[in-house]
Design a protein around this motif. Structure first.
Motif, PDB file in Angstrom:
ATOM      1  N   LEU A 239      30.035  73.694   2.726  1.00 32.50           N
ATOM      2  CA  LEU A 239      30.616  72.404   3.088  1.00 32.50           C
ATOM      3  C   LEU A 239      31.938  72.641   3.790  1.00 32.50           C
ATOM      4  O   LEU A 239      32.805  73.362   3.288  1.00 32.50           O
ATOM      5  N   GLU A 240      32.095  72.039   4.944  1.00 30.16           N
ATOM      6  CA  GLU A 240      33.349  72.103   5.691  1.00 30.16           C
ATOM      7  C   GLU A 240      33.784  70.681   6.007  1.00 30.16           C
ATOM      8  O   GLU A 240      32.996  69.873   6.518  1.00 30.16           O
ATOM      9  N   ILE A 241      35.051  70.357   5.704  1.00 30.99           N
ATOM     10  CA  ILE A 241      35.594  69.029   5.926  1.00 30.99           C
ATOM     11  C   ILE A 241      36.852  69.148   6.769  1.00 30.99           C
ATOM     12  O   ILE A 241      37.786  69.880   6.412  1.00 30.99           O
ATOM     13  N   LEU A 242      36.875  68.455   7.893  1.00 34.87           N
ATOM     14  CA  LEU A 242      38.014  68.472   8.810  1.00 34.87           C
ATOM     15  C   LEU A 242      38.416  69.898   9.173  1.00 34.87           C
ATOM     16  O   LEU A 242      39.594  70.249   9.227  1.00 34.87           O
ATOM     17  N   GLY A 243      37.412  70.735   9.374  1.00 35.12           N
ATOM     18  CA  GLY A 243      37.641  72.101   9.797  1.00 35.12           C
ATOM     19  C   GLY A 243      38.010  73.067   8.696  1.00 35.12           C
ATOM     20  O   GLY A 243      38.255  74.247   8.954  1.00 35.12           O
ATOM     21  N   THR A 244      38.038  72.596   7.439  1.00 29.83           N
ATOM     22  CA  THR A 244      38.428  73.437   6.302  1.00 29.83           C
ATOM     23  C   THR A 244      37.236  73.689   5.397  1.00 29.83           C
ATOM     24  O   THR A 244      36.617  72.732   4.914  1.00 29.83           O
ATOM     25  N   PRO A 245      36.882  74.946   5.146  1.00 34.73           N
ATOM     26  CA  PRO A 245      35.808  75.211   4.184  1.00 34.73           C
ATOM     27  C   PRO A 245      36.206  74.753   2.786  1.00 34.73           C
ATOM     28  O   PRO A 245      37.325  74.978   2.339  1.00 34.73           O
ATOM     29  N   VAL A 246      35.283  74.075   2.123  1.00 35.87           N
ATOM     30  CA  VAL A 246      35.528  73.567   0.774  1.00 35.87           C
ATOM     31  C   VAL A 246      34.827  74.479  -0.221  1.00 35.87           C
ATOM     32  O   VAL A 246      33.623  74.709  -0.124  1.00 35.87           O
ATOM     33  N   GLY A 247      35.583  74.970  -1.174  1.00 35.63           N
ATOM     34  CA  GLY A 247      35.017  75.883  -2.159  1.00 35.63           C
ATOM     35  C   GLY A 247      34.632  75.167  -3.439  1.00 35.63           C
ATOM     36  O   GLY A 247      34.158  74.036  -3.439  1.00 35.63           O
ATOM     37  N   ARG A 248      34.890  75.810  -4.558  1.00 31.09           N
ATOM     38  CA  ARG A 248      34.481  75.263  -5.855  1.00 31.09           C
ATOM     39  C   ARG A 248      35.612  74.525  -6.558  1.00 31.09           C
ATOM     40  O   ARG A 248      35.463  74.064  -7.677  1.00 31.09           O
ATOM     41  N   THR A 249      36.778  74.400  -5.901  1.00 28.84           N
ATOM     42  CA  THR A 249      37.890  73.676  -6.514  1.00 28.84           C
ATOM     43  C   THR A 249      37.737  72.181  -6.255  1.00 28.84           C
ATOM     44  O   THR A 249      37.165  71.765  -5.246  1.00 28.84           O
TER      45      THR A 249
END
Length: 314
Positions: free
Chosen positions: A63-73
Protein backbone atom coordinates in the motif's frame (compact mmCIF):
# COMPACT_ATOMS: atom_id res chain seq x y z
CA UNK A 1 4.97 2.20 -7.24
CA UNK A 2 3.50 5.06 -9.28
CA UNK A 3 4.19 8.39 -7.55
CA UNK A 4 1.48 10.04 -9.66
CA UNK A 5 -1.23 8.08 -7.82
CA UNK A 6 -2.66 9.24 -4.49
CA UNK A 7 -3.40 5.62 -3.56
CA UNK A 8 -1.90 2.46 -5.01
CA UNK A 9 -2.75 -0.86 -3.40
CA UNK A 10 -1.77 -4.30 -4.63
CA UNK A 11 -2.92 -7.58 -3.16
CA UNK A 12 -4.15 -6.08 0.11
CA UNK A 13 -5.32 -8.66 2.64
CA UNK A 14 -6.82 -8.13 6.08
CA UNK A 15 -8.23 -10.69 8.52
CA UNK A 16 -9.93 -10.37 11.87
CA UNK A 17 -9.43 -13.75 13.45
CA UNK A 18 -10.96 -16.29 11.08
CA UNK A 19 -12.89 -13.61 9.18
CA UNK A 20 -11.31 -12.51 5.89
CA UNK A 21 -12.26 -8.84 5.52
CA UNK A 22 -10.11 -8.08 2.45
CA UNK A 23 -8.79 -10.69 0.06
CA UNK A 24 -6.23 -9.50 -2.49
CA UNK A 25 -7.61 -6.00 -3.13
CA UNK A 26 -6.06 -3.80 -5.83
CA UNK A 27 -6.90 -0.09 -5.85
CA UNK A 28 -5.64 2.90 -7.82
CA UNK A 29 -6.83 6.42 -6.96
CA UNK A 30 -5.54 9.35 -8.99
CA UNK A 31 -5.31 12.98 -7.85
CA UNK A 32 -8.29 15.07 -8.87
CA UNK A 33 -10.64 12.07 -8.96
CA UNK A 34 -13.55 11.00 -6.75
CA UNK A 35 -13.41 7.23 -6.24
CA UNK A 36 -16.42 5.43 -4.83
CA UNK A 37 -16.48 2.14 -2.92
CA UNK A 38 -19.70 0.16 -3.13
CA UNK A 39 -20.65 -3.29 -1.94
CA UNK A 40 -23.05 -5.21 0.28
CA UNK A 41 -22.81 -4.99 4.05
CA UNK A 42 -19.69 -6.83 5.17
CA UNK A 43 -17.98 -6.52 1.80
CA UNK A 44 -14.91 -4.81 3.29
CA UNK A 45 -15.52 -1.16 2.46
CA UNK A 46 -15.04 0.23 5.96
CA UNK A 47 -11.98 -1.96 6.53
CA UNK A 48 -10.37 -0.61 3.36
CA UNK A 49 -11.15 2.99 4.33
CA UNK A 50 -9.61 2.33 7.74
CA UNK A 51 -6.38 1.19 6.10
CA UNK A 52 -6.24 4.41 4.07
CA UNK A 53 -6.70 6.48 7.25
CA UNK A 54 -4.05 4.55 9.19
CA UNK A 55 -6.60 3.14 11.64
CA UNK A 56 -5.54 -0.42 10.80
CA UNK A 57 -2.63 -2.10 9.01
CA UNK A 58 -2.88 -4.62 6.20
CA UNK A 59 -1.79 -8.18 6.88
CA UNK A 60 -0.46 -8.65 3.35
CA UNK A 61 0.07 -6.78 0.12
CA UNK A 62 1.58 -3.39 -0.70
CA UNK A 63 0.00 0.00 0.00
CA UNK A 64 1.33 3.41 -0.99
CA UNK A 65 -0.46 6.63 -0.03
CA UNK A 66 0.56 10.03 -1.40
CA UNK A 67 3.83 8.55 -2.57
CA UNK A 68 4.71 7.04 0.83
CA UNK A 69 4.83 3.28 1.40
CA UNK A 70 2.62 2.30 4.32
CA UNK A 71 3.94 -0.41 6.58
CA UNK A 72 2.49 -2.17 9.60
CA UNK A 73 2.34 0.91 11.85
CA UNK A 74 -1.00 2.58 12.58
CA UNK A 75 -0.39 5.95 10.97
CA UNK A 76 -1.35 7.73 7.78
CA UNK A 77 0.96 10.08 5.88
CA UNK A 78 0.51 13.84 6.22
CA UNK A 79 -2.17 15.14 3.89
CA UNK A 80 -4.73 12.40 4.65
CA UNK A 81 -7.98 13.23 6.48
CA UNK A 82 -11.48 11.85 6.86
CA UNK A 83 -13.57 9.55 9.03
CA UNK A 84 -15.11 6.10 9.23
CA UNK A 85 -18.20 5.06 11.22
CA UNK A 86 -19.15 8.70 11.63
CA UNK A 87 -17.06 11.62 12.96
CA UNK A 88 -16.06 11.78 16.62
CA UNK A 89 -17.34 14.97 18.28
CA UNK A 90 -17.41 16.50 21.76
CA UNK A 91 -21.17 16.81 22.44
CA UNK A 92 -20.77 19.51 25.12
CA UNK A 93 -18.84 21.80 22.77
CA UNK A 94 -20.20 23.94 19.97
CA UNK A 95 -19.40 23.24 16.35
CA UNK A 96 -16.83 26.04 16.35
CA UNK A 97 -15.26 24.83 19.60
CA UNK A 98 -15.02 21.27 18.26
CA UNK A 99 -13.07 22.48 15.26
CA UNK A 100 -10.82 24.74 17.37
CA UNK A 101 -10.02 21.84 19.71
CA UNK A 102 -9.22 19.56 16.80
CA UNK A 103 -6.99 22.17 15.17
CA UNK A 104 -5.13 22.65 18.45
CA UNK A 105 -4.64 18.89 18.88
CA UNK A 106 -3.15 18.70 15.40
CA UNK A 107 -0.89 21.64 16.10
CA UNK A 108 -2.47 23.41 13.16
CA UNK A 109 -4.17 26.70 12.47
CA UNK A 110 -6.94 27.32 15.02
CA UNK A 111 -7.65 30.86 13.88
CA UNK A 112 -11.32 31.82 13.68
CA UNK A 113 -11.11 32.78 10.03
CA UNK A 114 -10.08 29.29 8.90
CA UNK A 115 -12.72 27.63 11.08
CA UNK A 116 -15.42 29.99 9.84
CA UNK A 117 -14.40 29.21 6.27
CA UNK A 118 -14.85 25.43 6.57
CA UNK A 119 -18.12 25.85 8.49
CA UNK A 120 -19.39 27.99 5.63
CA UNK A 121 -18.26 25.44 3.05
CA UNK A 122 -20.42 22.72 4.65
CA UNK A 123 -23.36 25.02 5.37
CA UNK A 124 -23.14 25.13 9.17
CA UNK A 125 -22.49 28.84 9.74
CA UNK A 126 -25.92 29.39 11.28
CA UNK A 127 -25.34 26.70 13.94
CA UNK A 128 -21.62 27.33 14.52
CA UNK A 129 -22.20 28.27 18.17
CA UNK A 130 -24.72 25.52 18.98
CA UNK A 131 -23.67 22.54 21.08
CA UNK A 132 -23.27 19.46 18.92
CA UNK A 133 -25.26 17.19 21.28
CA UNK A 134 -28.38 18.58 19.60
CA UNK A 135 -27.11 18.04 16.04
CA UNK A 136 -28.90 15.70 13.68
CA UNK A 137 -27.02 12.89 11.97
CA UNK A 138 -26.69 14.94 8.81
CA UNK A 139 -25.33 17.94 10.70
CA UNK A 140 -22.77 15.74 12.47
CA UNK A 141 -21.69 14.34 9.10
CA UNK A 142 -21.19 17.84 7.74
CA UNK A 143 -19.23 18.90 10.82
CA UNK A 144 -17.03 15.83 10.39
CA UNK A 145 -16.37 16.93 6.82
CA UNK A 146 -15.52 20.44 8.04
CA UNK A 147 -13.03 18.90 10.50
CA UNK A 148 -11.37 17.00 7.66
CA UNK A 149 -11.19 20.15 5.55
CA UNK A 150 -9.20 21.91 8.29
CA UNK A 151 -6.28 19.64 7.39
CA UNK A 152 -6.41 20.80 3.74
CA UNK A 153 -6.17 17.15 2.67
CA UNK A 154 -4.61 15.87 -0.50
CA UNK A 155 -6.50 12.60 0.15
CA UNK A 156 -9.95 12.77 1.73
CA UNK A 157 -11.46 9.49 2.95
CA UNK A 158 -15.14 9.40 3.92
CA UNK A 159 -17.46 6.63 5.10
CA UNK A 160 -21.11 7.21 4.10
CA UNK A 161 -20.79 11.04 4.00
CA UNK A 162 -24.40 11.46 2.84
CA UNK A 163 -25.92 9.69 5.85
CA UNK A 164 -28.85 11.71 7.17
CA UNK A 165 -28.40 14.63 4.80
CA UNK A 166 -31.36 16.65 3.63
CA UNK A 167 -31.30 18.07 0.07
CA UNK A 168 -29.56 21.28 1.18
CA UNK A 169 -26.94 19.37 3.13
CA UNK A 170 -26.34 17.04 0.23
CA UNK A 171 -25.83 20.01 -2.09
CA UNK A 172 -23.22 21.47 0.26
CA UNK A 173 -21.35 18.17 0.59
CA UNK A 174 -21.40 17.45 -3.14
CA UNK A 175 -20.13 20.95 -3.85
CA UNK A 176 -17.27 20.61 -1.36
CA UNK A 177 -16.15 17.26 -2.75
CA UNK A 178 -16.37 18.46 -6.33
CA UNK A 179 -14.27 21.54 -5.56
CA UNK A 180 -11.66 19.48 -3.71
CA UNK A 181 -11.26 17.16 -6.67
CA UNK A 182 -11.14 20.10 -9.08
CA UNK A 183 -8.28 21.54 -7.00
CA UNK A 184 -6.33 18.28 -7.35
CA UNK A 185 -7.18 16.35 -4.18
CA UNK A 186 -8.19 12.69 -4.33
CA UNK A 187 -11.43 11.67 -2.66
CA UNK A 188 -12.35 8.11 -1.64
CA UNK A 189 -15.82 7.53 -0.27
CA UNK A 190 -18.19 4.69 0.45
CA UNK A 191 -21.94 4.89 0.07
CA UNK A 192 -25.01 2.72 -0.28
CA UNK A 193 -26.70 5.50 -2.25
CA UNK A 194 -26.26 4.80 -5.94
CA UNK A 195 -27.54 8.26 -6.91
CA UNK A 196 -24.81 9.92 -4.83
CA UNK A 197 -22.10 7.74 -6.33
CA UNK A 198 -23.29 8.40 -9.87
CA UNK A 199 -23.49 12.14 -9.22
CA UNK A 200 -20.06 12.40 -7.57
CA UNK A 201 -17.72 9.66 -8.71
CA UNK A 202 -15.33 9.41 -11.61
CA UNK A 203 -14.31 5.86 -10.70
CA UNK A 204 -15.94 3.00 -8.84
CA UNK A 205 -14.67 -0.09 -7.05
CA UNK A 206 -17.28 -2.76 -6.31
CA UNK A 207 -16.45 -5.14 -3.45
CA UNK A 208 -18.10 -8.46 -2.65
CA UNK A 209 -17.05 -10.74 0.20
CA UNK A 210 -13.76 -8.88 0.58
CA UNK A 211 -12.79 -9.12 -3.09
CA UNK A 212 -12.81 -6.53 -5.83
CA UNK A 213 -15.23 -7.56 -8.58
CA UNK A 214 -14.96 -4.34 -10.60
CA UNK A 215 -12.76 -1.26 -10.59
CA UNK A 216 -12.67 1.45 -13.21
CA UNK A 217 -14.37 4.53 -14.64
CA UNK A 218 -18.04 4.88 -13.87
CA UNK A 219 -19.01 5.06 -17.53
CA UNK A 220 -17.42 1.66 -18.12
CA UNK A 221 -20.35 0.13 -16.22
CA UNK A 222 -22.64 1.28 -19.02
CA UNK A 223 -20.50 -0.52 -21.58
CA UNK A 224 -22.02 -1.70 -24.80
CA UNK A 225 -22.07 -5.36 -23.81
CA UNK A 226 -24.52 -4.89 -20.93
CA UNK A 227 -28.28 -4.99 -21.45
CA UNK A 228 -30.40 -2.54 -19.45
CA UNK A 229 -34.10 -1.81 -19.23
CA UNK A 230 -35.08 1.68 -20.38
CA UNK A 231 -38.31 3.61 -19.96
CA UNK A 232 -39.16 5.18 -23.31
CA UNK A 233 -41.83 7.87 -23.60
CA UNK A 234 -42.66 9.29 -27.00
CA UNK A 235 -45.29 11.28 -28.84
CA UNK A 236 -46.70 8.06 -30.35
CA UNK A 237 -46.54 4.95 -28.16
CA UNK A 238 -48.07 2.52 -30.70
CA UNK A 239 -45.53 3.59 -33.36
CA UNK A 240 -42.68 3.35 -30.82
CA UNK A 241 -43.84 -0.14 -29.89
CA UNK A 242 -43.87 -1.26 -33.54
CA UNK A 243 -40.42 0.20 -34.21
CA UNK A 244 -39.00 -1.35 -31.03
CA UNK A 245 -40.32 -4.78 -32.00
CA UNK A 246 -38.74 -4.42 -35.44
CA UNK A 247 -35.31 -3.30 -34.20
CA UNK A 248 -32.72 -6.05 -33.84
CA UNK A 249 -31.38 -6.35 -30.30
CA UNK A 250 -34.36 -4.58 -28.70
CA UNK A 251 -36.91 -6.47 -26.61
CA UNK A 252 -40.20 -5.13 -25.34
CA UNK A 253 -40.37 -5.71 -21.60
CA UNK A 254 -43.70 -3.97 -21.04
CA UNK A 255 -45.97 -4.57 -24.03
CA UNK A 256 -49.35 -4.26 -22.35
CA UNK A 257 -50.09 -1.01 -24.12
CA UNK A 258 -50.79 2.36 -22.53
CA UNK A 259 -53.45 2.46 -19.84
CA UNK A 260 -56.26 5.02 -20.23
CA UNK A 261 -54.98 8.36 -19.04
CA UNK A 262 -51.40 7.13 -18.64
CA UNK A 263 -48.42 8.72 -20.32
CA UNK A 264 -47.47 7.16 -23.64
CA UNK A 265 -44.52 4.99 -22.68
CA UNK A 266 -43.00 1.54 -23.04
CA UNK A 267 -40.11 -0.35 -21.42
CA UNK A 268 -37.46 -1.86 -23.67
CA UNK A 269 -34.38 -3.97 -22.96
CA UNK A 270 -31.31 -3.40 -25.11
CA UNK A 271 -27.58 -2.91 -25.32
CA UNK A 272 -26.35 0.57 -26.16
CA UNK A 273 -25.89 0.11 -29.97
CA UNK A 274 -29.40 -1.36 -30.40
CA UNK A 275 -30.88 1.42 -28.29
CA UNK A 276 -29.11 4.02 -30.45
CA UNK A 277 -30.56 2.40 -33.57
CA UNK A 278 -34.08 2.50 -32.10
CA UNK A 279 -33.77 6.20 -31.28
CA UNK A 280 -32.54 6.91 -34.82
CA UNK A 281 -35.52 5.04 -36.27
CA UNK A 282 -37.93 6.95 -34.08
CA UNK A 283 -36.48 10.27 -35.21
CA UNK A 284 -36.57 9.27 -38.90
CA UNK A 285 -40.22 8.28 -38.46
CA UNK A 286 -41.15 11.62 -36.95
CA UNK A 287 -41.78 10.20 -33.45
CA UNK A 288 -40.61 12.62 -30.75
CA UNK A 289 -38.57 11.09 -27.91
CA UNK A 290 -39.66 12.75 -24.67
CA UNK A 291 -37.92 10.52 -22.14
CA UNK A 292 -35.31 7.78 -22.27
CA UNK A 293 -34.07 6.73 -18.85
CA UNK A 294 -32.77 3.50 -17.32
CA UNK A 295 -35.33 1.79 -15.13
CA UNK A 296 -32.41 0.78 -12.93
CA UNK A 297 -29.25 2.89 -13.14
CA UNK A 298 -26.19 1.36 -14.82
CA UNK A 299 -24.34 1.39 -11.49
CA UNK A 300 -27.17 -0.31 -9.62
CA UNK A 301 -27.61 -2.89 -12.38
CA UNK A 302 -23.89 -3.66 -12.35
CA UNK A 303 -23.84 -3.80 -8.56
CA UNK A 304 -26.71 -6.30 -8.47
CA UNK A 305 -25.18 -8.43 -11.23
CA UNK A 306 -21.64 -8.47 -9.84
CA UNK A 307 -22.52 -9.03 -6.18
CA UNK A 308 -25.29 -11.61 -6.62
CA UNK A 309 -24.50 -14.93 -4.89
CA UNK A 310 -23.13 -17.43 -7.37
CA UNK A 311 -25.18 -20.61 -7.70
CA UNK A 312 -23.34 -23.89 -7.51
CA UNK A 313 -23.66 -25.55 -10.88
CA UNK A 314 -22.41 -28.91 -9.58
Amino acid sequence: MDARLSVRARGIGKCFGDVVALDGIDLDVAPGRVHGLVGPNGAGKTTLLGLLLGLAAADSGRLEILGTPVGRTLAAPDGVAGFVDGPGLYPSLTARQNLAALAALRGGDARTQRIDDVLDQVGLTDVADDRTRGFSLGMRQRLGLAAALLAEPRLLVLDEPSNGLDPAGKRHVHGVLGRLAADGAAVVLSSHRMDDLEALCDDITILAAGRGVFSGPLDKLASENRELDYRLRTSDAPAARRLAAATAGVRLVDDAGPRPGAAAGIVVRAQTPALDELVARLVRSGVAVRELTPVVSPLEAAFLALTAPQEDGG
